[in-house]
Design a protein around this motif. Structure first.
Motif, PDB file in Angstrom:
ATOM      1  N   THR A 256       0.648  -1.265   0.174  1.00  0.00           N
ATOM      2  CA  THR A 256       0.024   0.149  -0.036  1.00  0.00           C
ATOM      3  C   THR A 256       0.716   1.216  -0.064  1.00  0.00           C
ATOM      4  N   ALA A 257       1.974   1.565   0.951  1.00  0.00           N
ATOM      5  CA  ALA A 257       2.778   2.496   0.893  1.00  0.00           C
ATOM      6  C   ALA A 257       3.340   2.770  -0.101  1.00  0.00           C
ATOM      7  N   ALA A 258       3.829   1.512  -1.062  1.00  0.00           N
ATOM      8  CA  ALA A 258       4.726   1.674  -2.222  1.00  0.00           C
ATOM      9  C   ALA A 258       3.687   2.200  -3.373  1.00  0.00           C
ATOM     10  N   GLU A 259       2.480   1.763  -3.284  1.00  0.00           N
ATOM     11  CA  GLU A 259       1.745   1.998  -4.479  1.00  0.00           C
ATOM     12  C   GLU A 259       1.116   3.533  -4.161  1.00  0.00           C
ATOM     13  N   THR A 260       0.708   4.097  -3.026  1.00  0.00           N
ATOM     14  CA  THR A 260       0.478   5.416  -2.830  1.00  0.00           C
ATOM     15  C   THR A 260       1.377   6.347  -2.647  1.00  0.00           C
ATOM     16  N   GLY A 261       2.875   5.855  -2.392  1.00  0.00           N
ATOM     17  CA  GLY A 261       3.812   6.837  -2.057  1.00  0.00           C
ATOM     18  C   GLY A 261       3.523   7.459  -0.840  1.00  0.00           C
ATOM     19  N   GLY A 275      12.642  10.025  -4.638  1.00  0.00           N
ATOM     20  CA  GLY A 275      11.802   9.112  -5.616  1.00  0.00           C
ATOM     21  C   GLY A 275      10.663   8.421  -4.991  1.00  0.00           C
ATOM     22  N   GLY A 276      10.579   8.450  -3.805  1.00  0.00           N
ATOM     23  CA  GLY A 276       9.407   7.497  -3.278  1.00  0.00           C
ATOM     24  C   GLY A 276       9.767   6.056  -2.633  1.00  0.00           C
ATOM     25  N   PRO A 277       8.830   5.637  -2.276  1.00  0.00           N
ATOM     26  CA  PRO A 277       9.067   4.093  -1.953  1.00  0.00           C
ATOM     27  C   PRO A 277       9.440   3.123  -2.751  1.00  0.00           C
ATOM     28  N   VAL A 278       9.024   3.247  -3.934  1.00  0.00           N
ATOM     29  CA  VAL A 278       9.350   2.367  -4.949  1.00  0.00           C
ATOM     30  C   VAL A 278      10.904   2.284  -5.306  1.00  0.00           C
TER      31      VAL A 278
END
Length: 318
Positions: A256-261, A275-278
């Motif tokens: 969830t965190a990776a998808e939504t940032g 760059g965000g979680p991903v």
């Protein structure tokens, strides 16, 4: 009185500690230890908050939390005035609510998984790979449905088209890591807290942080069996394809965190930042930078202390 004050201080201190930990970057370097720290912090908050309320309620007996429960049951609270009775009810109510919501979260997840397994039996086909099913869906999707004996990894037809064989093997290794380490159980207490405090943003940020750490832990286990570049490129392909959300009770390749940032971070010189979680996951796969042993040992020791001390304070006689 001393034990009650210390419990109140610990309960109050866990809130800024959770705020700082939710924005920390060093946790990405040692996700397993950080997860243990999060679990200890959550346990310390619950035990200390309930203990502080009960400790204040039982002050007239001057026997501490554990010692005061015996005379309380004997005289049925005859020595308690209104403030102490209110604290007693508040402490018992909070403990009951936390326990009931945890049970509710477990029941809800078990039911959701049972329904989804029944659905998979109707619409999914065998992939020819161990414990892996394929859904005939064009969108990218890869997730696991945890269980004791019936765990399954599910991928969509869109995923089979999106990834090459090496990348697919890395994604499957990641999902099997979730199953093997039962990361779903790690998330349950945080999910129940979010049910209890739905409007409390710190709880939501805390769960996002733990979800990201769980994904990183699964990444670490997957790269024991597959080259890290395979999983890194698979993550980038998934992120670009905007995968569909995993069903309730499942754990997806992009959490969830990776998808939504939604995992917030403050400005930092950390090389994994930006760059965000991903991208954080991709960078740590390609440029691993484990923390010094002293950092891990200190964090683990702190986790043990904050989990144990509130429990010991229950036995403090005054």
């Amino acid at each position: 009185m001393t034990g009650t004050v210390l419990l109140a201080l610990i309960a109050a201190g866990t809130l800024p500690a959770a705020h700082l930990l939710s924005r920390a970057c060093w946790t990405w370097r040692t996700p397993r230890t950080a997860i243990a720290l999060w679990q200890a912090l959550g346990l310390a908050w619950g035990v200390a908050t309930i203990g502080a309320l009960l400790g204040f309620a039982l002050l007239p007996y001057r026997l501490g939390v554990a010692g005061g429960l015996v005379p309380l049951s004997a005289d049925q609270g005859a020595r308690l005035d209104i403030p102490h009775l209110v604290a007693l009810v508040a402490g018992l109510s909070l403990g009951s609510v936390l326990l009931v919501m945890l049970v509710y979260a477990v029941v809800r997840v078990v039911r959701a998984r049972h329904r989804h397994r029944a659905l998979l039996a109707l619409v999914a086909r065998d992939s020819g790979l161990r414990d892996t099913l394929v859904l005939d869906h064009d969108a990218a999707a890869a997730y696991c449905v945890p269980g004791v004996r019936s765990a399954k990894v599910v991928v969509s037809a869109g995923t089979l088209k999106l990834l090459d064989q090496a990348e697919l093997a890395a994604v499957l290794a990641h999902e099997r890591a979730h199953v093997r380490e039962r990361h779903d159980l790690v998330l349950l207490p945080f999910a129940s807290l979010r049910q209890v405090f739905p409007g409390f943003r710190l709880v939501a940020r805390s769960m996002d942080a733990v979800e990201l750490l769980i994904e990183m832990t699964a990444d670490d286990r997957a790269r024991r069996h597959r080259p890290p570049r395979e999983l890194a490129t698979a993550l980038l392909r998934f992120a670009a394809a905007r995968p569909v959300a995993a069903p309730s009770g499942a754990l997806a390749a992009l959490g969830t965190a990776a998808e939504t940032g939604s995992v917030g971070r403050t400005a930092s010189a950390d090389p994994f930042e930006g760059g965000g979680p991903v991208m954080a996951r991709v960078r740590r796969l390609l440029e691993p930078a484990p923390p010094p042993f002293a950092v891990q040992a200190t964090a683990l020791a702190f986790a043990i202390l904050i989990a144990v001390i509130p429990v010991l304070l229950y036995a403090l006689p005054i």
